[in-house]
Scaffold this active site. Structure first.
Site, short mmCIF file in Angstrom:
data_model
loop_
_atom_site.label_atom_id
_atom_site.label_comp_id
_atom_site.label_asym_id
_atom_site.label_seq_id
_atom_site.Cartn_x
_atom_site.Cartn_y
_atom_site.Cartn_z
N GLN A 48 0.79 -1.23 0.00
CA GLN A 48 0.00 0.00 0.00
C GLN A 48 0.83 1.29 0.00
O GLN A 48 0.41 2.28 -0.63
CB GLN A 48 -0.98 -0.02 1.17
CG GLN A 48 -2.01 -1.12 1.05
CD GLN A 48 -2.99 -1.16 2.20
OE1 GLN A 48 -3.39 -0.13 2.73
NE2 GLN A 48 -3.36 -2.36 2.61
N VAL A 83 -12.82 -13.10 9.68
CA VAL A 83 -13.22 -13.33 11.07
C VAL A 83 -14.52 -12.60 11.36
O VAL A 83 -14.70 -11.44 10.97
CB VAL A 83 -12.12 -12.87 12.04
CG1 VAL A 83 -12.62 -12.85 13.48
CG2 VAL A 83 -10.89 -13.77 11.91
N CYS A 166 -0.14 5.71 7.45
CA CYS A 166 0.80 6.48 6.63
C CYS A 166 0.45 7.96 6.64
O CYS A 166 -0.01 8.52 5.64
CB CYS A 166 0.84 5.95 5.21
SG CYS A 166 2.28 6.51 4.28
N THR A 311 2.35 3.04 10.36
CA THR A 311 3.11 2.92 9.12
C THR A 311 3.59 1.49 8.95
O THR A 311 3.64 0.72 9.91
CB THR A 311 4.33 3.86 9.12
OG1 THR A 311 5.29 3.37 10.10
CG2 THR A 311 3.95 5.29 9.47
N CYS A 345 8.19 7.97 8.21
CA CYS A 345 7.46 8.51 7.08
C CYS A 345 8.48 9.04 6.08
O CYS A 345 9.06 10.11 6.29
CB CYS A 345 6.53 9.65 7.51
SG CYS A 345 5.14 9.14 8.53
#
Length: 374
Positions: A48, A83, A166, A311, A345
Site C-alpha cells: 500500500q 473473522v 501512513c 506505518t 514517514c
C-alpha cells in the site's frame, strides 16, 4: 463457541497483510515445530505505501500487487476466510462461514478500515469528476491522470483526523503532484491547497522546517483544522468544517481536482469485540504489544491501540517483538522484548528526493543514519 474439526493451532494470526506475514515468518524461523495458521480472505496482497508513488507516476499499479498464496510462509496454513467474532475466554475465533478455530496464542493484525462513507457524497463520486485518492489501488492511477491533464485551476489535498495509516501520504500526494506541475511549467497557474484536520503540518516538529521549504517552493496554501465533510462531484464543490476560535463553520471550496484521504477507524469486527479498547482498536500494552486483559493475545500493525504512527515501518519493527513475546507466551513465560514506538514517514517532497522522518513514542527522534550523514 465449540471448536469443531476445522482446527486447533498453537498460534492463530488474524490478518495476512505485511504485519501478519512478517510475524508468522519470524515465529516459524525461530521455532519451525509450532502449528500456525493465518486467517485472511484476500486473494491479493498489496504494497500500500507504493500507491502514493503510483499516484505520482513513479510506479505502475501492478508493481504493488502480489498473490497472497505466494507470500504465505510454507509452514503456515492459510485459512481463506474473514473473522466474524472472538471468544477469548474459550480461546476460539469464528469465521463468517461458521468455522471455529482454537488457539493457544492469538495475534491480531487485520489492518484499519477506510471510512469513505463518513464524507457525505464521496462514495458516489470517487474515480470521476476530478475526485481521487491514493488510498485505493484502483484510484491511484486516476490521480496521476488528473495531475498530467491539469494545466490550471484549483487542486485540493486533504488529511482527516488521526489516527490514519501512513500519515505522511496526504502530503506526499501534494508534493509529488506539485513536482510534476513544476517540471511541466504550469505550477504557477494552479492554486494548490492542503486542508489538514490537525493543527500542524507534521506531528514531529523537527521535520517541519524542511517540509515548509517545499510548501513555500510550491506556493501551497495550508489550511489547518479544516476537515473535509462533503463532496459534490458534479458541481465540483468540497465542503470543509473549519475551526474558528471556539466555534467552527462550514466553507465551500470549488475545485478542479481533489485528492481525498478518508477518515479511518478500527475494523467493525474488532470494535465490537471483547478485545477492543475504548477507541475501538485492540487494547495492548504499548511496549510488549500484549493484550491488557488476555496474556495469550497480541496485536500489531494498524489495528492495535499503541500510540505509534500507523506505518509499514512500524509493523516491520513490531513483528519480531510480537514474534518473540508470543513464543514466550506459548511456553508460559512473560514477554521478553519491547517496542519503542518506532515509525517512519519517507516524505517524498519531489521526484527522487525525500525527507525521512523517523521517530518513536512521544516524538522521540530515532534516525537510522548517523548524525554526520544528516
Amino acid at each position: 463457541m465449540t471448536v469443531n474439526s476445522a482446527g486447533q493451532f498453537d498460534v492463530l494470526i488474524v490478518g495476512g497483510g505485511s504485519a501478519g506475514i512478517a510475524t508468522a515468518a519470524s515465529m516459524l524461523k525461530r521455532d519451525g515445530k509450532i502449528s500456525l495458521a493465518i486467517i485472511d480472505p484476500a486473494d491479493d496482497h498489496y504494497y500500500q505505501p507504493g500507491w502514493t508513488m503510483v499516484g505520482g507516476g513513479a510506479f505502475s499499479s501492478e508493481f504493488t500487487r502480489r498473490k497472497e498464496k505466494d507470500l504465505i510462509p510454507d509452514r503456515a496454513r492459510w485459512i481463506q476466510s474473514a473473522v466474524a467474532s472472538f471468544d477469548p475466554d474459550n480461546k476460539t475465533v469464528r469465521t463468517v462461514d461458521g468455522q471455529d478455530f482454537g488457539y493457544n496464542v492469538l495475534i491480531v493484525c487485520p489492518g484499519i478500515k477506510l471510512d469513505w462513507e463518513a464524507i457525505d457524497g464521496l462514495p458516489e463520486t470517487l474515480g470521476k469528476n476530478g475526485v481521487t485518492s491514493n488510498y485505493r489501488y484502483d484510484l491511484a492511477p486516476y490521480t496521476f491522470r488528473l495531475v498530467k491533464e491539469m494545466n490550471s485551476g484549483t487542486a485540493l489535498f486533504t488529511q482527516p483526523p488521526m489516527p490514519i495509516k501512513c500519515a505522511g501520504a496526504p502530503q506526499k500526494s501534494m508534493y509529488l503532484s506539485c513536482s510534476k506541475w513544476e517540471k511541466e511549467g504550469v505550477l504557477g497557474d494552479i492554486d494548490v491547497q492542503f486542508h489538514n484536520s490537525g493543527a500542524v503540518l507534521f506531528g514531529v516538529k523537527e521535520y517541519v522546517p524542511a517540509l515548509m521549504e517545499y510548501v513555500a517552493r510550491y506556493d501551497a496554501h495550508l489550511n489547518f483544522e479544516s476537515t473535509l465533510v462533503a463532496v459534490d462531484g458534479e458541481r465540483k464543490i468540497a465542503t470543509f468544517e473549519q475551526k474558528q476560535g471556539e466555534d467552527s463553520q462550514r466553507v465551500d471550496v470549488a475545485f478542479d481536482m481533489i485528492h481525498v484521504v478518508p477518515p479511518q477507524v478500527a475494523p467493525d469486527f474488532i470494535r465490537s469485540s471483547p478485545l477492543a479498547a475504548e477507541n475501538g482498536f485492540v487494547d495492548v500494552d504499548p511496549a510488549t504489544l500484549r493484550h491488557s486483559k488476555y496474556p495469550n493475545i497480541f496485536a500489531l500493525g494498524d489495528a492495535c491501540s499503541a500510540p505509534n504512527a500507523k506505518t509499514m515501518a512500524a509493523a516491520r519493527k513490531q513483528a519480531p517483538v510480537v514474534a518473540v513475546n508470543a513464543l514466550a507466551a506459548l511456553r508460559g513465560k512473560p514477554p521478553v522484548a519491547d517496542y519503542d514506538g518506532y515509525g517512519s514517514c519517507p516524505l517524498t517532497v519531489e521526484r527522487g528526493k525525500i525527507v525521512l522522518a523517523e521517530f518513536g513514542y512521544g516524538g522521540t527522534l530515532l534516525p537510522s543514519f548517523p548524525n554526520w550523514l544528516i
